[in-house]
Design a protein around this motif. Structure first.
Motif, short mmCIF file in Angstrom:
data_model
loop_
_atom_site.label_atom_id
_atom_site.label_comp_id
_atom_site.label_asym_id
_atom_site.label_seq_id
_atom_site.Cartn_x
_atom_site.Cartn_y
_atom_site.Cartn_z
N ASP A 154 -8.06 -1.06 4.31
CA ASP A 154 -8.90 -1.19 3.13
C ASP A 154 -9.35 -2.63 2.89
N ARG A 155 -8.79 -3.58 3.65
CA ARG A 155 -9.15 -4.99 3.45
C ARG A 155 -9.75 -5.63 4.68
N ARG A 171 -4.23 -3.91 7.02
CA ARG A 171 -4.65 -2.96 5.99
C ARG A 171 -6.10 -2.58 6.25
N VAL A 176 0.86 -1.19 0.00
CA VAL A 176 0.00 0.00 0.00
C VAL A 176 0.90 1.23 0.00
N SER A 225 -0.86 5.09 4.23
CA SER A 225 -2.21 4.52 4.11
C SER A 225 -2.75 4.16 5.49
N THR A 279 -12.11 -5.41 8.20
CA THR A 279 -13.12 -4.78 9.06
C THR A 279 -13.23 -5.60 10.33
#
Length: 243
Positions: A228-229, A226, A198, A202, A231
Motif C-alpha cells: 500500500d506504500r 508494504r 499492517v 495484507s 510501487t
C-alpha cells in the motif's frame, strides 16, 4: 529464516550454478558466438532440462544471449540499459521521502551452503547478516534482510552500522555495477504485519536482489515491502534507443 531459505527466495540454487557457468563462458565472447547447448549443460550438471532452460532464460532476459529460432542460442549484441541502480536510501530520496532504518540484526555468522554458494564463498566463511526495518517519512516501508561477504568487507561492523549500505560500498570501491531483482506478490505473516504496522494477511511485495561489482558478488538480500506504500517502477527502451 535459514540461509538456504533466504537463498531459495533470491534464486534457485541449481539454475544459478548453470547460469553463472554460462555467464563465465560467454564473458568477452564475440557477438554471435554460440552458447553451450542445453544437452551439454544437462550432462555437465546432471540437472533437468527445465533447470538449464531457466538459466538460459535469465541470460536472455539480461540481454547477454539471444535465441534464434531454428538455429540456437548465441551471444547477443549489448543492449542499452536504462534506469539507475539505487539502494533503499537513494530510492526514497528520489521519491522525496526521508529514509530511516532500525537495525534488527547486525552480526557475523558462518555461511551456510546456500549463502556460501551465492556469495561465491566457502561454507563456514564469515558473512555479515544485516536485517533492518526501514521507514519512509517515519512510517514502516519494508523489512530488509541482507547477507554480505565479510571477506570483501572486513571490519564492516566494527564502528557500528552505516546509514546507507550502498554509500558504504561506494566508499570501499564496491558499489554495485549490476543487480538483478526477483519480485513476487505475497501476504504479510504475523511477524511481518506487526513490524510493518499492517493487518495480518495484507498484500506485500517481496524483492530478492543479487548485486555485483565487477566479478564480485557484494550483496544478497530479500526485502518485504508494504504494497500500500510502495510501487515498483521499471523502465524499458526499444532496441537502438538511447538511455
Amino acid at each position: 529464516m535459514s540461509d538456504l531459505g533466504v537463498l531459495t527466495n533470491v534464486t534457485g540454487l541449481k539454475h544459478v550454478a548453470v547460469r553463472e557457468y554460462v555467464r563465465g563462458l560467454i564473458s568477452g565472447a564475440e557477438v554471435g558466438a554460440p552458447a553451450p547447448s542445453e544437452r551439454e549443460l544437462v550432462q555437465r550438471f546432471g540437472v533437468a532440462r527445465m533447470t538449464v532452460r531457466q538459466a538460459i532464460d535469465a541470460l536472455v532476459a539480461e540481454g547477454l544471449l539471444e535465441r534464434i529460432p531454428g538455429k540456437g542460442t548465441y551471444v547477443a549484441r549489448p543492449r542499452t540499459r536504462v534506469g539507475a541502480l539505487r539502494g533503499y536510501t537513494e530510492e526514497m530520496q528520489a521519491r522525496g521521502m526521508l529514509a530511516e532504518s532500525q537495525t534488527l540484526i547486525a552480526r557475523i555468522e558462518k555461511a551456510g551452503p546456500g549463502i556460501a554458494r551465492v556469495l561465491n564463498l566457502t561454507e563456514g566463511d564469515p558473512v555479515i547478516h544485516w536485517k533492518r526495518l526501514r521507514r519512509a517519512d517515519a512510517t514502516p516501508m519494508c523489512i530488509e534482510d541482507a547477507f554480505l561477504s565479510e571477506v570483501l568487507l572486513p571490519g564492516f561492523l566494527q564502528s557500528g552500522t552505516p546509514t546507507s549500505l550502498y554509500d558504504a560500498l561506494r566508499r570501499r570501491g564496491l558499489h554495485p555495477s549490476f543487480a538483478e531483482d526477483s519480485i513476487t506478490a505475497d501476504v504479510a505473516t504475523g511477524e511481518e504485519a506487526e513490524m510493518l504496522e499492517v493487518p495480518v494477511g495484507s498484500p506485500v511485495l517481496r524483492v530478492a536482489r543479487r548485486a555485483v561489482c565487477g566479478d564480485k558478488i557484494v550483496e544478497v538480500s530479500r526485502a518485504t515491502y508494504r504494497a500500500d506504500r510502495f510501487t515498483m517502477w521499471v523502465q524499458f527502451a526499444g532496441e537502438g534507443a538511447e538511455a
